[in-house]
Design a protein around this motif. Structure first.
Motif, PDB file in Angstrom:
ATOM      1  N   LYS A 159      -5.066  20.812  34.026  1.00 21.99           N
ATOM      2  CA  LYS A 159      -4.164  20.130  34.947  1.00 21.99           C
ATOM      3  C   LYS A 159      -3.423  18.972  34.264  1.00 21.99           C
ATOM      4  O   LYS A 159      -2.239  18.759  34.502  1.00 21.99           O
ATOM      5  N   ASN A 160      -4.129  18.215  33.427  1.00 24.70           N
ATOM      6  CA  ASN A 160      -3.559  17.037  32.772  1.00 24.70           C
ATOM      7  C   ASN A 160      -3.922  17.009  31.290  1.00 24.70           C
ATOM      8  O   ASN A 160      -4.690  16.150  30.857  1.00 24.70           O
ATOM      9  N   PRO A 161      -3.394  17.918  30.493  1.00 29.20           N
ATOM     10  CA  PRO A 161      -3.788  17.983  29.083  1.00 29.20           C
ATOM     11  C   PRO A 161      -3.516  16.708  28.294  1.00 29.20           C
ATOM     12  O   PRO A 161      -4.239  16.395  27.347  1.00 29.20           O
ATOM     13  N   SER A 162      -2.519  15.954  28.695  1.00 29.53           N
ATOM     14  CA  SER A 162      -2.203  14.733  27.956  1.00 29.53           C
ATOM     15  C   SER A 162      -3.234  13.622  28.176  1.00 29.53           C
ATOM     16  O   SER A 162      -3.257  12.643  27.437  1.00 29.53           O
ATOM     17  N   ASP A 163      -4.107  13.790  29.158  1.00 33.73           N
ATOM     18  CA  ASP A 163      -5.156  12.807  29.423  1.00 33.73           C
ATOM     19  C   ASP A 163      -6.374  12.985  28.507  1.00 33.73           C
ATOM     20  O   ASP A 163      -7.284  12.155  28.524  1.00 33.73           O
ATOM     21  N   TYR A 164      -6.409  14.066  27.750  1.00 36.38           N
ATOM     22  CA  TYR A 164      -7.577  14.391  26.927  1.00 36.38           C
ATOM     23  C   TYR A 164      -7.184  14.537  25.469  1.00 36.38           C
ATOM     24  O   TYR A 164      -6.103  15.035  25.154  1.00 36.38           O
ATOM     25  N   LEU A 165      -8.066  14.117  24.593  1.00 39.23           N
ATOM     26  CA  LEU A 165      -7.811  14.200  23.152  1.00 39.23           C
ATOM     27  C   LEU A 165      -8.290  15.522  22.557  1.00 39.23           C
ATOM     28  O   LEU A 165      -8.284  15.688  21.349  1.00 39.23           O
ATOM     29  N   TYR A 166      -8.712  16.435  23.405  1.00 36.03           N
ATOM     30  CA  TYR A 166      -9.237  17.727  22.957  1.00 36.03           C
ATOM     31  C   TYR A 166      -8.838  18.793  23.972  1.00 36.03           C
ATOM     32  O   TYR A 166      -8.462  18.490  25.103  1.00 36.03           O
ATOM     33  N   GLY A 167      -8.941  20.042  23.555  1.00 34.13           N
ATOM     34  CA  GLY A 167      -8.610  21.155  24.432  1.00 34.13           C
ATOM     35  C   GLY A 167      -9.857  21.786  25.029  1.00 34.13           C
ATOM     36  O   GLY A 167     -10.982  21.344  24.771  1.00 34.13           O
ATOM     37  N   THR A 168      -9.648  22.830  25.781  1.00 36.31           N
ATOM     38  CA  THR A 168     -10.768  23.486  26.466  1.00 36.31           C
ATOM     39  C   THR A 168     -11.782  24.107  25.497  1.00 36.31           C
ATOM     40  O   THR A 168     -12.931  24.303  25.869  1.00 36.31           O
ATOM     41  N   GLU A 169     -11.359  24.382  24.270  1.00 35.87           N
ATOM     42  CA  GLU A 169     -12.297  24.977  23.302  1.00 35.87           C
ATOM     43  C   GLU A 169     -13.437  24.022  22.944  1.00 35.87           C
ATOM     44  O   GLU A 169     -14.487  24.452  22.471  1.00 35.87           O
TER      45      GLU A 169
END
Length: 77
Positions: free
Chosen positions: A21-31
């Motif tokens: 939903k908010n990828p820019s809020d996290y320094l990592y991805g779903t992996e």
């Protein structure tokens, strides 16, 4: 299934949704979600982590209040 396992599954699901939903809020991805769950859930059990949207959603998913105290109690019981 233990409370730690239940919370870990709920946290993983919630974290994936939050990242998408908010990828820019996290320094990592779903992996990296499994790695983050493995680090964050024990920290919550010790009361050493801050709550974010995913941990609050996970708490609600397992039927507890989204507070550090409630989560810590749930994870250590």
């Amino acid at each position: 299934m233990t409370n730690i396992e239940r919370f870990s599954v709920a946290y993983s699901d919630a974290l994936i949704k939050c990242i998408k939903k908010n990828p820019s809020d996290y320094l990592y991805g779903t992996e990296r979600v499994p790695e983050m769950v493995a680090k964050f859930v024990p920290a919550l059990a010790k009361g050493e982590a801050q709550l974010g949207p995913a941990s609050r959603a996970a708490a609600r998913a397992v039927g507890i209040k989204p507070t550090i105290g409630a989560i810590k109690s749930f994870l250590t019981s």
